[in-house]
Write a protein that holds these residues in place. Structure first.
Motif, mmCIF file in Angstrom:
data_model
loop_
_atom_site.group_PDB
_atom_site.id
_atom_site.type_symbol
_atom_site.label_atom_id
_atom_site.label_comp_id
_atom_site.label_asym_id
_atom_site.label_seq_id
_atom_site.Cartn_x
_atom_site.Cartn_y
_atom_site.Cartn_z
ATOM 1 N N MET A 187 0.792 -1.121 0.017
ATOM 2 C CA MET A 187 -0.087 0.204 -0.043
ATOM 3 C C MET A 187 0.891 1.259 0.014
ATOM 4 S SD MET A 187 -3.192 -0.937 2.371
ATOM 5 C CE MET A 187 -2.376 -1.499 3.870
ATOM 6 N N ALA A 191 0.734 4.167 -2.916
ATOM 7 C CA ALA A 191 0.487 5.543 -2.418
ATOM 8 C C ALA A 191 1.544 6.310 -3.045
ATOM 9 C CB ALA A 191 0.566 5.642 -0.970
ATOM 10 N N SER A 221 -7.902 -3.490 2.801
ATOM 11 C CA SER A 221 -7.393 -2.082 2.663
ATOM 12 C C SER A 221 -6.705 -2.062 1.317
ATOM 13 C CB SER A 221 -6.638 -1.594 3.648
ATOM 14 O OG SER A 221 -7.228 -1.911 5.050
ATOM 15 N N LEU A 225 -7.702 0.376 -2.002
ATOM 16 C CA LEU A 225 -6.579 1.471 -2.682
ATOM 17 C C LEU A 225 -6.322 1.258 -4.054
ATOM 18 C CD1 LEU A 225 -4.816 3.606 -1.687
ATOM 19 C CD2 LEU A 225 -2.968 2.068 -1.229
ATOM 20 N N SER A 229 -7.560 3.907 -7.309
ATOM 21 C CA SER A 229 -6.090 4.443 -7.806
ATOM 22 C C SER A 229 -6.853 5.273 -9.156
ATOM 23 C CB SER A 229 -5.311 3.361 -8.400
ATOM 24 O OG SER A 229 -4.287 3.641 -9.288
#
Length: 444
Positions: A187, A191, A221, A225, A229
């Protein structure tokens, strides 16, 4: 003894097997059985036939097509699995077998149930719908790869991209792909890629493994994410039969890391062929435009009239007008003379004093002659003024005083030097001919 036998009902083999089968189905509830697969057969009908065994025994098993369609993987001989099944009897042979309702890899248990629960929640929220998934860009400049630096998947991706699209840049976002902290690291890498926004497509890849090995890619999670995106994501996790939650929420799922690299960009050869096709079409279109403009130029050139031709036409019109004016003056004088003659005749008949009348007529004739002379003189001076004005506006006369007419390539007269630019080709028309020139600098 014969009487006892005759009093009992005689059963056929089929009836016996039917009774035994009913006893098995009613007496043994649906249960979980664990073992190793052997002799696995995937029939053309979609049914699966195999033997479930351990070190002490074996039992035949069947899983019908309606149940196999619900699974995300195909088991293979040698794998250990857990099956939920009913015990039945195959009547034609009298063999009992397991009729499998569902199966999972051995030891998955809670993990598989968690997998199904996460997938169900995401599907209910619409995150697995194809309608929300973004298409991959047609022309890719840079590709981001989220994986471990030591993973074989990275080598496979780099090899495939170098072979398929050497013009595409590659940026690696290193992360762990297995272990307790792998999901959070993935993650974080995702990010970072979103924040830097330097690639057109992201590849999330790693090699195959057990469900435990791939579990970080089932993190809820991480799945959310991926779904949020801004950059399209291609998932290439595991082998062809491996499925993770990341595969379901990604914009495109590839069966292997190599396939993910191949799906993310078009081959360089295909792009070059397409560009060559576009170039050929553009060349043909440009040629057609040049031919059309050439024909248009020929038509317009035929309609152009040179200044000399225009001057000759204007001079002819002036001369024609002068002749008309001269004829009009003569006709007017002739009419006056005729009227005078007529009046003289009337006077000769009416006036007894011929001498006086003749003198009067003479005076009138003199006045008429003077009026005619004045009219001719005035018209002559007017003609001279018109001719002088015409000569004044005659561009040839202006050119004779040292002036020149400036034309551009299209034949348009240029009056404003501010519209000229450096390197532009012009044509100067002088009194005795034309001369091409080029603008060296524009200092306006």
């Amino acid at each position: 003894m014969n009487d006892a036998m005759s009093s009992e009902k005689m059963l056929s083999v089929g009836q016996l097997n039917r009774r035994v089968g009913r006893l098995l189905e009613e007496g043994v509830p649906v249960l979980w059985v664990t073992g190793e697969i052997s002799n696995f057969v995937r029939a053309a009908s979609g049914h699966w036939y195999f033997t479930l065994k351990d070190e002490r025994a074996s039992v035949r098993a069947v899983m019908f097509r309606g149940k196999t369609a619900l699974l995300d993987f195909v088991p293979a001989s040698g794998e250990r699995i857990d099956v939920r099944a009913r015990v039945t009897l195959y009547e034609p042979r009298g063999d009992y077998q397991l009729q499998v309702e569902s199966l999972r890899c051995a030891g998955q248990g809670n993990l598989y149930e968690q997998f199904l629960a996460i997938r169900a929640r995401l599907q209910e929220e619409g995150l697995l719908d194809d309608s929300r998934k973004r298409p991959l860009p047609v022309f890719v400049r840079r590709i981001g790869v989220i994986t471990s630096l030591g993973a074989a998947a990275l080598h496979d991706v780099l090899t495939a991209l170098t072979r398929r699209a050497p013009h595409v840049g590659i940026i690696v976002y290193p992360t762990a792909v297995q272990g307790r902290d792998a999901a959070s690291e993935i993650m974080s890498a995702l990010a970072q890629a979103q924040m830097r926004n330097e690639v057109d497509v992201l590849l999330l890849v790693r090699g195959g493994g057990s469900m435990e090995d791939l579990w970080s890619f089932n993190d809820e999670s991480l799945a959310r994410l991926i779904a949020a995106s801004r950059i399209p994501i291609v998932s290439g996790v595991g082998h062809e039969t491996d499925f993770t939650i990341a595969d379901f929420v990604a914009d495109l799922r590839a069966p292997t890391p190599t396939a993910a690299a191949e799906l993310a960009c078009r081959p360089r050869r295909d792009m070059l062929n397409e560009i060559a096709g576009f170039t050929d079409r553009l060349s043909r279109h440009q040629q057609r435009m040049l031919e059309h403009l050439s024909l248009k130029l020929d038509r317009l050139s035929g309609r152009l009239v040179s200044p000399a031709q225009k001057m000759r036409a204007d001079r002819a019109r002036i001369e024609h007008a002068a002749r008309q004016l001269e004829g009009l003056v003569r006709a007017t004088i002739e009419r006056k003379r005729n009227r005078i003659d007529m009046l003289n005749q009337k006077l000769g008949h009416a006036a007894p004093n011929i001498t006086l009348a003749r003198n009067r007529v003479g005076a009138l004739l003199a006045r008429l002659e003077r009026a005619a002379d004045r009219c001719m003189s005035q018209n002559g001076r007017r003609f001279e003024r018109v001719l002088t004005q015409f000569e004044t506006i005659n561009p040839r006369a202006v050119l004779g005083r040292g002036y020149a007419i400036v034309y551009d390539d299209a034949g348009h007269v240029q009056r404003d030097p501010a519209l000229l630019h450096e390197g532009q080709t012009l044509k100067l028309e002088l009194e005795k001919g034309t001369q091409p020139v080029r603008v060296i600098a524009n200092r306006t």
